[in-house]
Design a protein around this motif. Structure first.
Motif, PDB file in Angstrom:
ATOM      1  N   VAL A 132      32.348  53.439  40.274  1.00  0.00           N
ATOM      2  CA  VAL A 132      32.863  52.106  40.570  1.00  0.00           C
ATOM      3  C   VAL A 132      32.029  51.039  39.861  1.00  0.00           C
ATOM      4  N   GLU A 133      30.714  51.180  39.924  1.00  0.00           N
ATOM      5  CA  GLU A 133      29.844  50.199  39.274  1.00  0.00           C
ATOM      6  C   GLU A 133      30.055  50.187  37.759  1.00  0.00           C
ATOM      7  N   ASP A 134      30.153  51.357  37.150  1.00  0.00           N
ATOM      8  CA  ASP A 134      30.393  51.428  35.708  1.00  0.00           C
ATOM      9  C   ASP A 134      31.726  50.786  35.342  1.00  0.00           C
ATOM     10  N   TYR A 135      32.765  51.063  36.136  1.00  0.00           N
ATOM     11  CA  TYR A 135      34.082  50.473  35.895  1.00  0.00           C
ATOM     12  C   TYR A 135      34.007  48.958  36.007  1.00  0.00           C
ATOM     13  N   ASP A 136      33.396  48.478  37.096  1.00  0.00           N
ATOM     14  CA  ASP A 136      33.296  47.036  37.318  1.00  0.00           C
ATOM     15  C   ASP A 136      32.513  46.333  36.213  1.00  0.00           C
ATOM     16  N   ASP A 137      31.363  46.886  35.860  1.00  0.00           N
ATOM     17  CA  ASP A 137      30.475  46.242  34.893  1.00  0.00           C
ATOM     18  C   ASP A 137      30.953  46.376  33.457  1.00  0.00           C
ATOM     19  N   GLY A 138      31.773  47.380  33.187  1.00  0.00           N
ATOM     20  CA  GLY A 138      32.246  47.624  31.829  1.00  0.00           C
ATOM     21  C   GLY A 138      33.673  47.167  31.631  1.00  0.00           C
ATOM     22  N   TYR A 139      34.591  48.059  31.904  1.00  0.00           N
ATOM     23  CA  TYR A 139      36.007  47.822  31.598  1.00  0.00           C
ATOM     24  C   TYR A 139      36.572  46.601  32.315  1.00  0.00           C
ATOM     25  N   TRP A 140      36.393  46.538  33.637  1.00  0.00           N
ATOM     26  CA  TRP A 140      36.986  45.455  34.434  1.00  0.00           C
ATOM     27  C   TRP A 140      36.413  44.103  34.038  1.00  0.00           C
ATOM     28  N   ALA A 141      35.090  44.014  33.895  1.00  0.00           N
ATOM     29  CA  ALA A 141      34.459  42.746  33.512  1.00  0.00           C
ATOM     30  C   ALA A 141      34.920  42.299  32.123  1.00  0.00           C
ATOM     31  N   THR A 142      35.006  43.235  31.189  1.00  0.00           N
ATOM     32  CA  THR A 142      35.452  42.906  29.836  1.00  0.00           C
ATOM     33  C   THR A 142      36.894  42.425  29.847  1.00  0.00           C
ATOM     34  N   PHE A 143      37.746  43.077  30.621  1.00  0.00           N
ATOM     35  CA  PHE A 143      39.152  42.690  30.734  1.00  0.00           C
ATOM     36  C   PHE A 143      39.258  41.270  31.278  1.00  0.00           C
ATOM     37  N   ARG A 144      38.517  40.993  32.343  1.00  0.00           N
ATOM     38  CA  ARG A 144      38.544  39.657  32.943  1.00  0.00           C
ATOM     39  C   ARG A 144      38.043  38.603  31.962  1.00  0.00           C
TER      40      ARG A 144
END
Length: 141
Positions: free
Chosen positions: A87-99
């Motif tokens: 979850v942390e990797d997803y949030d800090d990587g893909y999700w944050a970049t998308f946002r």
């Protein structure tokens, strides 16, 4: 930012692109929610597993209990990771970049306005002057 969030100053293709990007981010947000559900359910399963281990031990099935405890309780769900790390990797990587890209696109082409596609759709589909069809905040009548 204009007062009319339907942004009549923008061409249709730009508005459509903003709408697709927004829709894609909303889909990513849904996926993120499912990922958090996966995280919570996996954690719950591990706690239930620990209860099962203790019950097997109490029932005299020590070898099975020991094997479950050693090989499954607290196990990484993927290589080197528990679900919170996924979850942390997803949030800090893909999700944050998308946002960040969604925010950048809105800033660069729409003055930061959100949901321009939907605002334009509302203007097109509502009945002006009809009760319950008001333009609402930041839309012109």
């Amino acid at each position: 930012m204009t007062t009319d969030r339907s942004r009549p100053d923008l061409d249709d293709t730009t508005v459509e692109a903003l709408g697709k990007l927004s829709e894609a981010l909303e889909t990513v947000d849904q996926a993120r929610g499912l990922l958090y559900g996966f995280h919570q359910l996996t954690g719950k399963a591990d706690l239930l597993l620990q209860d099962a281990v203790e019950l097997f031990r109490k029932a005299g099935h020590g070898r099975l209990a020991d094997d479950l405890d050693r090989d499954l309780v607290g196990r990484n769900v993927i290589a080197d990771r528990w679900t919170f790390q996924i979850v942390e990797d997803y949030d800090d990587g893909y999700w944050a970049t998308f946002r960040d890209f969604d925010s950048r696109a809105r800033a660069e082409v729409a003055g930061g306005d959100r949901h321009v596609f939907e605002a334009r759709m509302k203007q097109r589909e509502r009945t002006a002057g009809h009760p319950r069809h008001e333009a609402g905040p930041a839309l012109d009548d």
